[in-house]
Design a protein around this motif. Structure first.
Motif, PDB file in Angstrom:
ATOM      1  N   SER A  26       0.815  -1.214   0.000  1.00  0.00           N
ATOM      2  CA  SER A  26       0.000   0.000   0.000  1.00  0.00           C
ATOM      3  C   SER A  26       0.851   1.268   0.000  1.00  0.00           C
ATOM      4  CB  SER A  26      -0.929   0.018   1.220  1.00  0.00           C
ATOM      5  OG  SER A  26      -0.192   0.107   2.431  1.00  0.00           O
ATOM      6  N   ALA A  27       2.171   1.119  -0.082  1.00  0.00           N
ATOM      7  CA  ALA A  27       3.050   2.294  -0.103  1.00  0.00           C
ATOM      8  C   ALA A  27       2.828   3.081  -1.393  1.00  0.00           C
ATOM      9  CB  ALA A  27       4.505   1.865  -0.007  1.00  0.00           C
ATOM     10  N   GLY A  63       3.290   4.672  -4.836  1.00  0.00           N
ATOM     11  CA  GLY A  63       4.134   4.135  -5.893  1.00  0.00           C
ATOM     12  C   GLY A  63       5.410   4.912  -6.120  1.00  0.00           C
ATOM     13  N   ASP A  64       5.337   6.248  -6.002  1.00  0.00           N
ATOM     14  CA  ASP A  64       6.542   7.032  -6.268  1.00  0.00           C
ATOM     15  C   ASP A  64       7.606   6.800  -5.201  1.00  0.00           C
ATOM     16  OD1 ASP A  64       5.140   8.366  -4.286  1.00  0.00           O
ATOM     17  OD2 ASP A  64       5.152  10.326  -5.280  1.00  0.00           O
ATOM     18  N   ALA A  65       7.188   6.643  -3.937  1.00  0.00           N
ATOM     19  CA  ALA A  65       8.146   6.381  -2.858  1.00  0.00           C
ATOM     20  C   ALA A  65       8.777   5.000  -3.030  1.00  0.00           C
ATOM     21  CB  ALA A  65       7.476   6.493  -1.500  1.00  0.00           C
ATOM     22  N   ALA A  66       7.936   3.989  -3.324  1.00  0.00           N
ATOM     23  CA  ALA A  66       8.449   2.632  -3.505  1.00  0.00           C
ATOM     24  C   ALA A  66       9.415   2.569  -4.684  1.00  0.00           C
ATOM     25  CB  ALA A  66       7.291   1.660  -3.717  1.00  0.00           C
ATOM     26  N   ALA A  67       9.069   3.243  -5.779  1.00  0.00           N
ATOM     27  CA  ALA A  67       9.923   3.227  -6.970  1.00  0.00           C
ATOM     28  C   ALA A  67      11.259   3.908  -6.687  1.00  0.00           C
ATOM     29  CB  ALA A  67       9.210   3.907  -8.138  1.00  0.00           C
ATOM     30  N   HIS A  68      11.216   4.988  -5.923  1.00  0.00           N
ATOM     31  CA  HIS A  68      12.453   5.713  -5.636  1.00  0.00           C
ATOM     32  C   HIS A  68      13.399   4.862  -4.790  1.00  0.00           C
ATOM     33  CE1 HIS A  68      15.042   9.210  -5.209  1.00  0.00           C
ATOM     34  NE2 HIS A  68      15.178   8.862  -3.934  1.00  0.00           N
ATOM     35  N   VAL A  69      12.867   4.184  -3.789  1.00  0.00           N
ATOM     36  CA  VAL A  69      13.712   3.356  -2.936  1.00  0.00           C
ATOM     37  C   VAL A  69      14.284   2.185  -3.729  1.00  0.00           C
ATOM     38  CG1 VAL A  69      13.767   1.858  -0.903  1.00  0.00           C
ATOM     39  CG2 VAL A  69      12.532   4.031  -0.825  1.00  0.00           C
ATOM     40  N   ARG A  70      13.456   1.568  -4.542  1.00  0.00           N
ATOM     41  CA  ARG A  70      13.942   0.456  -5.375  1.00  0.00           C
ATOM     42  C   ARG A  70      15.098   0.915  -6.256  1.00  0.00           C
ATOM     43  NH1 ARG A  70      10.895  -4.401  -6.832  1.00  0.00           N
ATOM     44  NH2 ARG A  70      12.187  -4.275  -8.705  1.00  0.00           N
ATOM     45  N   SER A  71      14.922   2.055  -6.901  1.00  0.00           N
ATOM     46  CA  SER A  71      15.959   2.538  -7.812  1.00  0.00           C
ATOM     47  C   SER A  71      17.239   2.893  -7.067  1.00  0.00           C
ATOM     48  CB  SER A  71      15.460   3.752  -8.599  1.00  0.00           C
ATOM     49  OG  SER A  71      15.258   4.866  -7.743  1.00  0.00           O
ATOM     50  N   ALA A  72      17.116   3.288  -5.794  1.00  0.00           N
ATOM     51  CA  ALA A  72      18.293   3.654  -5.008  1.00  0.00           C
ATOM     52  C   ALA A  72      19.148   2.446  -4.671  1.00  0.00           C
ATOM     53  CB  ALA A  72      17.864   4.357  -3.720  1.00  0.00           C
ATOM     54  N   PHE A  73      18.532   1.256  -4.617  1.00  0.00           N
ATOM     55  CA  PHE A  73      19.267   0.067  -4.207  1.00  0.00           C
ATOM     56  C   PHE A  73      19.516  -0.940  -5.330  1.00  0.00           C
ATOM     57  CE2 PHE A  73      17.805   1.610  -0.102  1.00  0.00           C
ATOM     58  CZ  PHE A  73      18.923   1.403   0.683  1.00  0.00           C
ATOM     59  N   VAL A  74      18.680  -0.924  -6.335  1.00  0.00           N
ATOM     60  CA  VAL A  74      18.855  -1.882  -7.425  1.00  0.00           C
ATOM     61  C   VAL A  74      19.979  -1.413  -8.341  1.00  0.00           C
ATOM     62  CG1 VAL A  74      17.749  -2.921  -9.446  1.00  0.00           C
ATOM     63  CG2 VAL A  74      16.472  -2.664  -7.316  1.00  0.00           C
ATOM     64  N   GLY A  75      20.689  -2.363  -8.941  1.00  0.00           N
ATOM     65  CA  GLY A  75      21.765  -2.008  -9.860  1.00  0.00           C
ATOM     66  C   GLY A  75      23.068  -1.705  -9.164  1.00  0.00           C
ATOM     67  N   ALA A  76      23.241  -2.244  -7.959  1.00  0.00           N
ATOM     68  CA  ALA A  76      24.476  -2.007  -7.212  1.00  0.00           C
ATOM     69  C   ALA A  76      25.619  -2.824  -7.805  1.00  0.00           C
ATOM     70  CB  ALA A  76      24.257  -2.366  -5.748  1.00  0.00           C
ATOM     71  N   GLY A  77      26.794  -2.671  -7.221  1.00  0.00           N
ATOM     72  CA  GLY A  77      27.975  -3.346  -7.716  1.00  0.00           C
ATOM     73  C   GLY A  77      27.931  -4.852  -7.527  1.00  0.00           C
ATOM     74  N   ALA A  78      28.978  -5.499  -8.038  1.00  0.00           N
ATOM     75  CA  ALA A  78      29.036  -6.955  -8.035  1.00  0.00           C
ATOM     76  C   ALA A  78      29.081  -7.542  -6.634  1.00  0.00           C
ATOM     77  CB  ALA A  78      30.252  -7.410  -8.833  1.00  0.00           C
ATOM     78  N   HIS A  79      29.536  -6.738  -5.652  1.00  0.00           N
ATOM     79  CA  HIS A  79      29.674  -7.264  -4.292  1.00  0.00           C
ATOM     80  C   HIS A  79      28.493  -6.885  -3.397  1.00  0.00           C
ATOM     81  CE1 HIS A  79      33.767  -8.666  -5.018  1.00  0.00           C
ATOM     82  NE2 HIS A  79      33.971  -7.528  -5.670  1.00  0.00           N
ATOM     83  N   ALA A  80      27.433  -6.371  -3.996  1.00  0.00           N
ATOM     84  CA  ALA A  80      26.247  -5.995  -3.223  1.00  0.00           C
ATOM     85  C   ALA A  80      25.110  -6.975  -3.494  1.00  0.00           C
ATOM     86  CB  ALA A  80      25.811  -4.581  -3.566  1.00  0.00           C
ATOM     87  N   ARG A  81      24.550  -7.495  -2.440  1.00  0.00           N
ATOM     88  CA  ARG A  81      23.402  -8.393  -2.540  1.00  0.00           C
ATOM     89  C   ARG A  81      22.168  -7.630  -2.092  1.00  0.00           C
ATOM     90  NH1 ARG A  81      20.396 -11.238   1.115  1.00  0.00           N
ATOM     91  NH2 ARG A  81      19.596 -13.291   0.526  1.00  0.00           N
ATOM     92  N   VAL A  82      21.211  -7.454  -2.990  1.00  0.00           N
ATOM     93  CA  VAL A  82      19.980  -6.734  -2.665  1.00  0.00           C
ATOM     94  C   VAL A  82      18.791  -7.656  -2.930  1.00  0.00           C
ATOM     95  CG1 VAL A  82      18.517  -4.735  -3.152  1.00  0.00           C
ATOM     96  CG2 VAL A  82      21.011  -4.510  -3.245  1.00  0.00           C
ATOM     97  N   THR A  83      17.987  -7.874  -1.891  1.00  0.00           N
ATOM     98  CA  THR A  83      16.795  -8.714  -2.004  1.00  0.00           C
ATOM     99  C   THR A  83      15.568  -7.836  -1.827  1.00  0.00           C
ATOM    100  OG1 THR A  83      17.996 -10.596  -1.062  1.00  0.00           O
ATOM    101  CG2 THR A  83      15.587 -10.725  -1.098  1.00  0.00           C
ATOM    102  N   VAL A  84      14.629  -7.927  -2.751  1.00  0.00           N
ATOM    103  CA  VAL A  84      13.411  -7.124  -2.680  1.00  0.00           C
ATOM    104  C   VAL A  84      12.217  -8.042  -2.474  1.00  0.00           C
ATOM    105  CG1 VAL A  84      11.921  -5.479  -3.883  1.00  0.00           C
ATOM    106  CG2 VAL A  84      14.410  -5.373  -4.201  1.00  0.00           C
ATOM    107  N   GLY A  85      11.396  -7.729  -1.483  1.00  0.00           N
ATOM    108  CA  GLY A  85      10.197  -8.503  -1.210  1.00  0.00           C
ATOM    109  C   GLY A  85       9.016  -7.583  -0.941  1.00  0.00           C
ATOM    110  N   TYR A  86       7.823  -8.170  -0.861  1.00  0.00           N
ATOM    111  CA  TYR A  86       6.592  -7.402  -0.637  1.00  0.00           C
ATOM    112  C   TYR A  86       5.803  -8.019   0.503  1.00  0.00           C
ATOM    113  CZ  TYR A  86       7.487  -5.039  -5.061  1.00  0.00           C
ATOM    114  OH  TYR A  86       8.054  -4.289  -6.055  1.00  0.00           O
ATOM    115  N   VAL A 101      12.332  -0.947   5.082  1.00  0.00           N
ATOM    116  CA  VAL A 101      10.897  -1.178   4.939  1.00  0.00           C
ATOM    117  C   VAL A 101      10.300   0.076   4.327  1.00  0.00           C
ATOM    118  CG1 VAL A 101       8.704  -1.536   6.126  1.00  0.00           C
ATOM    119  CG2 VAL A 101      10.745  -2.787   6.880  1.00  0.00           C
ATOM    120  N   VAL A 102       9.680  -0.074   3.164  1.00  0.00           N
ATOM    121  CA  VAL A 102       8.997   1.052   2.524  1.00  0.00           C
ATOM    122  C   VAL A 102       7.551   1.010   2.982  1.00  0.00           C
ATOM    123  CG1 VAL A 102       8.454   2.220   0.367  1.00  0.00           C
ATOM    124  CG2 VAL A 102      10.531   0.840   0.536  1.00  0.00           C
ATOM    125  N   ALA A 103       7.153   1.990   3.783  1.00  0.00           N
ATOM    126  CA  ALA A 103       5.878   1.931   4.489  1.00  0.00           C
ATOM    127  C   ALA A 103       4.742   2.620   3.743  1.00  0.00           C
ATOM    128  CB  ALA A 103       6.032   2.557   5.875  1.00  0.00           C
TER     129      ALA A 103
END
Length: 362
Positions: free
Chosen positions: A34-35, A37-60, A77-79
């Motif tokens: 229920s977050a 959409g613009d806030a959720a998209a911004h947070v996702r974009s801030a963490f996705v596409g990181a370097g080879a040594h970064a592990r990012v897991t996204v869940g809902y 947590v994107v609230a």
């Protein structure tokens, strides 16, 4: 000119960027369905596409059962409007993972978490500045997400999400970066190299701390010339920290650039000596003030330079120019009849700041 520092020692003492580059980091991002959409998209974009040594897991929230990964360095947590936000964040904290709750509705999220017996620690609730109905200068609790406040607005206004436009996105990045720097101190450089929004807050922390340290050095050292080696060493380390945050290594091959940078401290020290001689009653405040102003000007110039995509090769010129300007301003102030009065205003601020720094280092 022989510099009063061991350049090689400074370089070796600087953070090992290559080590940080190869340090694995792990982040889990959990999004409330229920977050906004613009806030959720911004947070996702801030963490996705990181370097080879970064592990990012996204869940809902509505997805498969989520349990914190024991190797996570942090979680987000994107609230939204869900009553589960506080509980989910509490479960992650209980697993020993620091968790940042990001929202564009800070008061509503804080209220609901309290109502469902899972309050979110104030420092962990992160939102863009400019919450409707807040006057940050007169109502600090309002800005930090607290419900009470002299400028509080009716619920129907407070519940409206803050649109994540360009200004709000920049503010949110800054707040998220500040949280990471404070909560993940052991891996904050590795996180900065993986996630660009961490770089500026990490650099600005180095600028602020070093400026206050140099103010304290000017304040407490009364042996003529004894403050110069320490101030220049501090400035060199600060610049190395900033360069590291932006992934720019400083090697021995860059000794000339480093020499030009720390050489600016001599100009600042010269002005401080002249002004202190002219107004000896507050000479200690003058030295502290010039040390603070010169270091801060140097650091901010370096941050802005790297923010614009600069590299280590051109850093010396940028910082030297900034230091020269700060020195000129200090000299101009000293030359005016009101110079002593202006410089005396440094006293209270410097004493307070230096005391704070010295207390933290005890």
């Amino acid at each position: 000119m022989k510099l009063p520092i061991d350049l090689k020692a400074v370089i070796e003492a600087a953070t090992d960027i290559e080590s940080a580059r190869n340090t694995p980091v792990s982040v889990s991002v959990l999004i409330d369905d229920s977050a906004p959409g613009d806030a959720a998209a911004h947070v996702r974009s801030a963490f996705v596409g990181a370097g080879a040594h970064a592990r990012v897991t996204v869940g809902y929230f509505a997805g498969p059962a989520f349990s914190p990964y024991e190797g996570d360095d942090m979680a987000v947590v994107v609230a939204g409007f869900s009553e589960e936000v506080g509980r989910r964040a509490a479960e992650i904290r209980a697993a020993g993972v620091p968790v940042m709750v990001v929202t564009s509705m800070p008061r509503l999220v804080a209220d609901m978490a309290v109502a469902y017996d899972n309050p979110i620690p104030e420092g962990d609730l992160v939102a863009p500045e400019g919450v409707a109905g807040c006057d940050a200068e007169s109502d600090a609790a309002c800005e930090s997400g607290g419900v009470a406040g002299a400028n509080a607005q009716p619920p129907e206004i407070l519940d409206a999400p803050i649109p994540i436009d360009a200004a709000a996105a920049a503010a949110l990045d800054r707040r998220m970066g500040e949280w990471v720097v404070a909560a993940c101190r052991e891996k904050r450089l590795a996180l900065a190299l993986s996630f660009p929004f961490v770089r500026r807050p990490l650099s600005l922390e180095a600028v602020s701390a070093t400026s206050l340290q140099n103010a304290g050095i000017g304040l407490v050292l009364f042996i003529p010339g004894a403050d110069m080696p320490l101030m220049t060493l501090n400035q060199a380390k600060m610049l190395l920290q900033i360069a590291a945050a932006y992934g720019e290594p400083m090697s021995v091959a860059r000794v000339k650039e480093l020499a030009a940078i720390v050489g600016g401290a001599f100009a600042c020290r010269s002005v401080a000596r002249q002004v202190a001689g002219a107004v000896p009653a507050i000479g200690w405040a003058v030295k502290a003030g010039v040390g603070y102003a010169g270091t801060k000007a140097m650091g901010l110039a370096a941050v802005e330079y790297f923010e614009r995509g600069g590299n280590i090769a051109g850093l010396a010129g940028v910082v030297s120019t900034a230091t020269a300007k700060a020195t000129q301003i200090a000299g101009d102030v000293a030359a005016t009849p009101a110079g002593a009065r202006v410089l005396s205003t440094v006293k209270a601020a410097v004493r307070q700041g230096a005391a704070s720094v010295l207390k933290k280092t005890e």
